[in-house]
Structure formats: structure tokens, C-alpha cells
Design an enzyme around this catalytic site. Structure first.
Site, PDB file in Angstrom:
ATOM      1  N   ALA A 112     -40.053 -35.870 -26.983  1.00  0.00           N
ATOM      2  CA  ALA A 112     -40.630 -37.244 -27.363  1.00  0.00           C
ATOM      3  C   ALA A 112     -39.473 -38.469 -27.143  1.00  0.00           C
ATOM      4  O   ALA A 112     -40.055 -39.413 -27.185  1.00  0.00           O
ATOM      5  CB  ALA A 112     -40.974 -37.392 -28.877  1.00  0.00           C
ATOM      6  N   PRO A 130     -36.481 -40.804 -26.115  1.00  0.00           N
ATOM      7  CA  PRO A 130     -36.188 -41.757 -27.256  1.00  0.00           C
ATOM      8  C   PRO A 130     -37.541 -42.425 -27.977  1.00  0.00           C
ATOM      9  O   PRO A 130     -37.327 -43.457 -28.713  1.00  0.00           O
ATOM     10  CB  PRO A 130     -35.325 -42.669 -26.662  1.00  0.00           C
ATOM     11  CG  PRO A 130     -35.626 -42.819 -25.092  1.00  0.00           C
ATOM     12  CD  PRO A 130     -36.001 -41.388 -24.922  1.00  0.00           C
ATOM     13  N   GLY A 131     -38.647 -42.247 -27.349  1.00  0.00           N
ATOM     14  CA  GLY A 131     -39.715 -42.860 -28.039  1.00  0.00           C
ATOM     15  C   GLY A 131     -40.626 -43.653 -27.190  1.00  0.00           C
ATOM     16  O   GLY A 131     -41.589 -44.240 -27.818  1.00  0.00           O
ATOM     17  N   GLY A 132     -40.475 -43.808 -25.745  1.00  0.00           N
ATOM     18  CA  GLY A 132     -41.138 -44.925 -25.200  1.00  0.00           C
ATOM     19  C   GLY A 132     -42.641 -44.475 -25.020  1.00  0.00           C
ATOM     20  O   GLY A 132     -43.580 -45.292 -25.483  1.00  0.00           O
ATOM     21  N   LYS A 133     -42.977 -43.107 -24.819  1.00  0.00           N
ATOM     22  CA  LYS A 133     -44.265 -42.881 -24.922  1.00  0.00           C
ATOM     23  C   LYS A 133     -45.076 -42.717 -26.119  1.00  0.00           C
ATOM     24  O   LYS A 133     -46.278 -43.080 -26.429  1.00  0.00           O
ATOM     25  CB  LYS A 133     -44.515 -41.724 -23.965  1.00  0.00           C
ATOM     26  CG  LYS A 133     -44.199 -41.711 -22.405  1.00  0.00           C
ATOM     27  CD  LYS A 133     -44.378 -40.787 -21.508  1.00  0.00           C
ATOM     28  CE  LYS A 133     -43.358 -40.832 -20.253  1.00  0.00           C
ATOM     29  NZ  LYS A 133     -42.127 -40.977 -20.402  1.00  0.00           N
ATOM     30  N   ASP A 148     -43.728 -34.223 -22.008  1.00  0.00           N
ATOM     31  CA  ASP A 148     -42.821 -35.206 -21.174  1.00  0.00           C
ATOM     32  C   ASP A 148     -41.508 -34.709 -20.908  1.00  0.00           C
ATOM     33  O   ASP A 148     -40.609 -34.749 -21.608  1.00  0.00           O
ATOM     34  CB  ASP A 148     -42.701 -36.476 -21.938  1.00  0.00           C
ATOM     35  CG  ASP A 148     -42.210 -37.610 -20.767  1.00  0.00           C
ATOM     36  OD1 ASP A 148     -42.263 -37.066 -19.549  1.00  0.00           O
ATOM     37  OD2 ASP A 148     -41.362 -38.634 -21.245  1.00  0.00           O
ATOM     38  N   CYS A 170     -40.214 -37.105 -14.825  1.00  0.00           N
ATOM     39  CA  CYS A 170     -39.692 -38.139 -13.993  1.00  0.00           C
ATOM     40  C   CYS A 170     -38.916 -37.414 -12.897  1.00  0.00           C
ATOM     41  O   CYS A 170     -37.900 -38.249 -12.326  1.00  0.00           O
ATOM     42  CB  CYS A 170     -38.976 -39.205 -14.621  1.00  0.00           C
ATOM     43  SG  CYS A 170     -37.557 -38.521 -15.419  1.00  0.00           S
TER      44      CYS A 170
HETATM   45  N1  SAM Z   1     -40.763 -38.964 -23.816  1.00  0.00           N
HETATM   46  C1  SAM Z   1     -39.621 -39.666 -23.835  1.00  0.00           C
HETATM   47  C2  SAM Z   1     -39.965 -41.046 -23.839  1.00  0.00           C
HETATM   48  O1  SAM Z   1     -41.173 -41.425 -23.219  1.00  0.00           O
HETATM   49  O2  SAM Z   1     -39.166 -41.828 -24.226  1.00  0.00           O
HETATM   50  C3  SAM Z   1     -38.739 -39.040 -22.838  1.00  0.00           C
HETATM   51  C4  SAM Z   1     -38.371 -37.916 -22.861  1.00  0.00           C
HETATM   52  S1  SAM Z   1     -37.196 -37.130 -21.891  1.00  0.00           S
HETATM   53  C5  SAM Z   1     -37.959 -37.111 -20.252  1.00  0.00           C
HETATM   54  C6  SAM Z   1     -37.453 -35.494 -22.219  1.00  0.00           C
HETATM   55  C7  SAM Z   1     -36.984 -35.053 -23.354  1.00  0.00           C
HETATM   56  O3  SAM Z   1     -36.864 -33.736 -23.854  1.00  0.00           O
HETATM   57  C8  SAM Z   1     -35.394 -35.408 -23.867  1.00  0.00           C
HETATM   58  O4  SAM Z   1     -35.582 -36.368 -25.115  1.00  0.00           O
HETATM   59  C9  SAM Z   1     -34.741 -34.311 -24.233  1.00  0.00           C
HETATM   60  O5  SAM Z   1     -33.888 -34.347 -25.543  1.00  0.00           O
HETATM   61  C10 SAM Z   1     -36.315 -33.166 -24.554  1.00  0.00           C
HETATM   62  N2  SAM Z   1     -35.771 -31.792 -24.794  1.00  0.00           N
HETATM   63  C11 SAM Z   1     -35.077 -31.056 -23.799  1.00  0.00           C
HETATM   64  N3  SAM Z   1     -35.188 -29.767 -24.037  1.00  0.00           N
HETATM   65  C12 SAM Z   1     -36.123 -29.751 -24.989  1.00  0.00           C
HETATM   66  C13 SAM Z   1     -36.594 -28.603 -25.866  1.00  0.00           C
HETATM   67  N4  SAM Z   1     -36.493 -27.334 -25.473  1.00  0.00           N
HETATM   68  N5  SAM Z   1     -37.415 -28.753 -26.819  1.00  0.00           N
HETATM   69  C14 SAM Z   1     -37.898 -30.085 -27.207  1.00  0.00           C
HETATM   70  N6  SAM Z   1     -37.268 -31.072 -26.536  1.00  0.00           N
HETATM   71  C15 SAM Z   1     -36.551 -30.945 -25.569  1.00  0.00           C
END
Ligand code: SAM
Length: 457
Positions: free
Chosen positions: A274, A276-279, A343, A396
Site C-alpha cells: 500500500a 506510500p499510499g497513492g492508491k 499493487d 508498474c
Molecule cells: N500502492 C502504492 C501506491 O500506490 O502508492 C505503491 C506500492 S509499490 C508498487 C509496492 C509496495 O509493496 C512497496 O511499498 C513495498 O514496500 C511493498 N512490498 C514489497 N514486498 C512486500 C511484502 N512482502 N509484503 C507487503 N508489502 C510488500
């Protein structure tokens, strides 16, 4: 760069923007740091707005063109770029980038300041080499690639500054012309898009008025409902609409993905990956702060950003949870969430315009490693979706290994889920029922999304 304790030649001042750019580039090269948080650092707030924009242009420009610049470094110095001391290589990158890609910078400024940067660094003995290479470039622009490079993928990789393996992969999948268009688009600065935060903004008209008062003009997005794209002017953290949480800067494709979740007032939502929270905050706004969103991320520091952003945007229905979701989740409730968004962490090849340093770190085997993690996150998510509920998977990345392949494998493992026809505009729907955006086609980041539904009861 830190001044050396050893005495080098007498030096003159380097402009604050070039010094800041060199220091950020050094951190990306030595520590594998990401440029965007460094470019957003408060320490740069002291710079005049135009100086700050130059830092951004220099850092992102160098990282986008690094492959081409290294080729020119090899030719003009006669040495492999990666064998040079980091401060020397960076000073050459900065000088060459300005000479080759920024027409408005006087040549003498590009050359002299790079030489000064090296003189003030621990590698000051390299100043003569930098001076000679940059002066050679001012006399005659180096062809990159030159005639010695025959193989087409190799030529394109140098000309458009991408790793060869990536270009070869894209040529095989899309053909030469499209691979070229794709790589070209990655070298352009992305447009700035935002959404109006209905939880705080007084009205759309008032926001647009505030932006116009700050010299910022916009158009509506052609495909993401509620998204706007800046056509003129610059948004800064000090712009009232940003400072007061009236708007949130977010790429059109990211907004589109949030809208595919189709969150309704009063529902329960699980958001995995989730921060940094954009979605998350877009979902909260769509729900009018009602219902509940459990926002899971493995990195507590990124979750802290999500919490801070939620506060600025007046989001009040989010429960943050730090957990590694690939190993399940630390609560019992199963099959209860109306909608789950995954995401997923990914290679990020759809965001190379924003995060060009990724190009130089990623390897082909990384795609397989991401796919394993993505599959595990989807399995965790599946157990939490209620019968008849929705599961949205997004990345992405433009790579099939992290998109279509991951979802097809998931559907084989989970017979109670089916692919639903997404409500995305036709231009983004693939023949197989997925959603894909590309910078060179849609102007937005490259995203993949699949909307899945769990069978009712
Ligand atoms: N949804 C976010 C937004 O819209 O701002 C962007 C998310 S980014 C693409 C993917 C996120 O997955 C990262 O913040 C990362 O820390 C998290 N992540 C990576 N491995 C993970 C895991 N095993 N469990 C939970 N979160 C994880």
C-alpha cells in the site's frame, strides 16, 4: 562530493545546483540510492526554484542518458567509464549531459564547473582528464554509437541509453520500431498529473483557480476519470493546493488502477503493497472516508509516509499494518474483504522516465524473482476476498513475466477466481482482457492490471 583532505589545485566556486546534482548522483552510484527521495529532500528547499529545477534536470537527465554518456566517456577518455573514480565519472556525465542535451547552458559553464567539481573531490587528480575530454566534445560532438557498433540492438541500446538485454527483449516482443518508440519515451520527462482530493478540496473550480493564480494550467485526463495533467507551469510543495491537501500528485495510470478497484462507500478493502499510499488515499476518497481500508506494507518507513499523507489528505478510514504479506497476514479474518488490491513490488520498467536509475540495476533474472513474490502476494490476497468479491492485481512493469504470466498461473492455482472484463477505456484493454498502459502510447506510466472476481458462495 566531500572535499579531499589532501591538497588539490586552487579551486573556484561550483554553482549550488551542480554541486547538489553531483552529490545526489554519487549516492545513486555508490549506495544504490534512489534519486527521487533525494531530489525531494528538505535540504534542497534553500535553493531558488530555478536552481532546484536544474538539479532535477541534471540528475534525472544524467541517469536517463547514462548509457550514452558512458559510451562517450569511453571514446573521449580512452578508458572504460566504470574504471574511473566515481567523482570523475560523475563530473564527466554532468559536463557531457549539458553539452549534448541542454542547449541553453553555455559550453564554458558546463566544462569549467565539471572540472571544478573534480578539483574539489577526493579524485582531484582527474581534473585534467575531465578538462581534456569535455573540451574535445566541445570541438567535435562524439557520435554515439559510432560506425564500429554494427549490431542493431547494440546500436539502439547506446543511442537511446538502455541496457542491451532490455532493448533485445523489447525488440523481440514489440519489433524494432516500437522498441525504439518505447525507449525514446523513457528518456522524456513525464507529464505531471494529479487528482483533486475530494476529502479536502473546497471545489474543483476553487482548486483550478488557485492553480491558475500560481501560473499552473491543466487539462483533464483523456482516460483516467478525475485526473488532471499540468500543461503549463510548475507545482511545488509550497503551492497552496498541494500544501493544504486539495490535490495529490499521482500519475494517470496509477489513478486508473485505483478506479479499477471500484471501491464503494462502507465497504471493507484490503490493500497489499500500500505504501506510500497513492492508491490507498484514492480509494479512501472514493469511499468518502466510510468503511475500512487495511493498508499492508512490509516497510514501516514507507507506511509512515502513508500515514503522514493520509493526515494531509484528511483520510480517516485507513488502518496501517506492517507485515510481510508473502508469508500470510497476522490476523484471522478470511474471505471477508469486499475488494482486495495487490499493487505488487515489481521491476518498475513502466516508470523508467521517473526512476531512470532502475535501468542500470535491473537484471533479467530479477524479473523471475519478482514473479515469485507477486504470486505469493496474490495467494495471500485470494484467501481474504469474500465470495463474489473483487481482486485487482497491478504492477508498474511492462514485462509479461510480471503481468499476464503471474495472473495466468494464479488462475490455474485458484479455480474459484475468473478474469473480469475491466471497466477501463478500450484503448487500454488488451485482447486477453487485461489492462496495459505505456508511456509511448498513452503518455502515462507503464502499468499492468487485471481485475479478478471470486465466485459467489
Ligand atoms: N500502492 C502504492 C501506491 O500506490 O502508492 C505503491 C506500492 S509499490 C508498487 C509496492 C509496495 O509493496 C512497496 O511499498 C513495498 O514496500 C511493498 N512490498 C514489497 N514486498 C512486500 C511484502 N512482502 N509484503 C507487503 N508489502 C510488500
Amino acid at each position: 562530493m566531500k572535499p579531499s583532505r589532501e591538497r588539490g589545485p586552487a579551486t573556484t566556486a561550483v554553482s549550488p545546483s551542480r554541486a547538489a546534482a553531483a552529490s545526489i548522483l554519487l549516492r545513486t552510484l555508490r549506495d544504490d540510492a534512489y534519486a527521487s527521495p533525494l531530489l525531494a529532500a528538505e535540504s534542497l528547499d534553500a535553493l531558488a526554484p530555478e536552481d532546484r529545477r536544474l538539479v532535477q534536470e541534471l540528475v534525472l537527465g544524467v541517469l536517463r542518458w547514462r548509457g550514452e554518456l558512458d559510451y562517450v566517456v569511453n571514446v573521449t577518455t580512452g578508458r572504460p567509464a566504470e574504471k574511473l573514480d566515481a567523482p570523475v565519472r560523475i563530473a564527466l556525465w554532468l559536463g557531457l549531459y549539458q553539452l549534448r542535451h541542454l542547449e541553453r547552458i553555455p559550453q564554458h559553464a558546463a566544462v569549467n564547473e565539471s572540472v571544478e567539481l573534480v578539483k574539489q573531490s577526493s579524485a582531484w587528480r582527474g581534473a585534467g582528464l575531465v578538462n581534456a575530454a569535455l573540451r574535445a566534445e566541445t570541438r567535435q560532438r562524439t557520435l554515439a554509437p559510432d560506425d564500429r557498433v554494427k549490431q542493431p540492438a547494440n546500436r539502439l541500446a547506446i543511442e537511446l541509453s538502455h541496457p542491451k538485454w532490455m532493448i533485445e527483449k523489447w525488440i523481440e516482443r514489440f519489433g524494432m520500431d516500437e522498441a525504439r518508440a518505447m525507449a525514446s519515451a523513457n528518456n522524456q520527462p513525464p507529464p505531471v498529473a494529479f487528482r483533486i482530493n475530494t476529502l479536502r478540496a473546497p471545489s474543483v473550480a476553487r482548486v483550478l483557480e488557485d492553480l491558475a493564480e500560481n501560473g499552473v494550467y491543466v487539462r483533464e485526463s483523456e482516460f483516467a476519470r478525475g485526473a488532471y495533467v499540468v500543461t503549463e507551469g510548475h507545482l511545488t510543495p509550497a503551492t497552496r493546493s498541494i500544501r493544504d491537501g486539495w490535490i495529490y500528485v499521482q500519475d494517470e495510470a496509477s489513478q486508473l488502477v485505483a478506479s479499477l478497484v471500484d471501491a464503494q462507500a462502507g465497504e471493507s478493502i484490503l490493500d497489499i503493497g500500500a505504501a506510500p499510499g497513492g492508491k490507498t488515499t484514492a480509494l479512501a476518497a472514493a469511499m468518502g472516508n466510510s468503511g475500512r481500508i487495511v493498508a499492508v506494507d512490509v516497510h514501516p518507513s514507507r507506511l509512515a509516509t502513508l500515514v503522514a499523507t493520509s493526515g494531509r489528505l484528511a483520510v480517516r478510514n485507513v488502518t496501517p499494518l506492517a507485515a510481510d504479506a508473502s508469508a500470510g497476514l497476522p490476523f484471522d479474518a478470511r474471505g471477508v474483504f469486499d475488494r482486495v488490491l495487490v499493487d505488487a513490488p515489481c521491476s518498475g520498467t513502466g516508470t523508467l522516465r521517473r526512476n531512470p536509475e532502475i535501468k542500470w540495476r535491473l537484471t533479467l533474472p530479477d524479473l523471475g524473482r519478482f514473479a515469485v513474490l507477486q504470486g505469493a502476494l496474490l495467494d495471500t490476497a485470494a484467501a481474504r476476498v469474500r465470495p463474489g468479491g473483487r481482486l485487482v492485481y497491478s504492477t508498474c512493469s511492462i514485462e509479461v513475466e510480471e503481468g499476464e504470466d503471474v495472473v495466468r498461473a494464479f488462475l490455474e492455482r485458484h479455480g474459484d477466481f475468473t478474469l473480469a472484463g475491466p471497466s477501463a477505456p478500450a484503448v487500454m484493454r488488451t485482447d486477453s482482457g487485461f489492462v496495459r498502459t505505456y508511456p509511448h502510447v498513452h503518455g502515462a506510466d507503464g502499468f499492468f492490471a487485471a481485475v479478478l472476481e471470486r465466485a459467489p458462495g
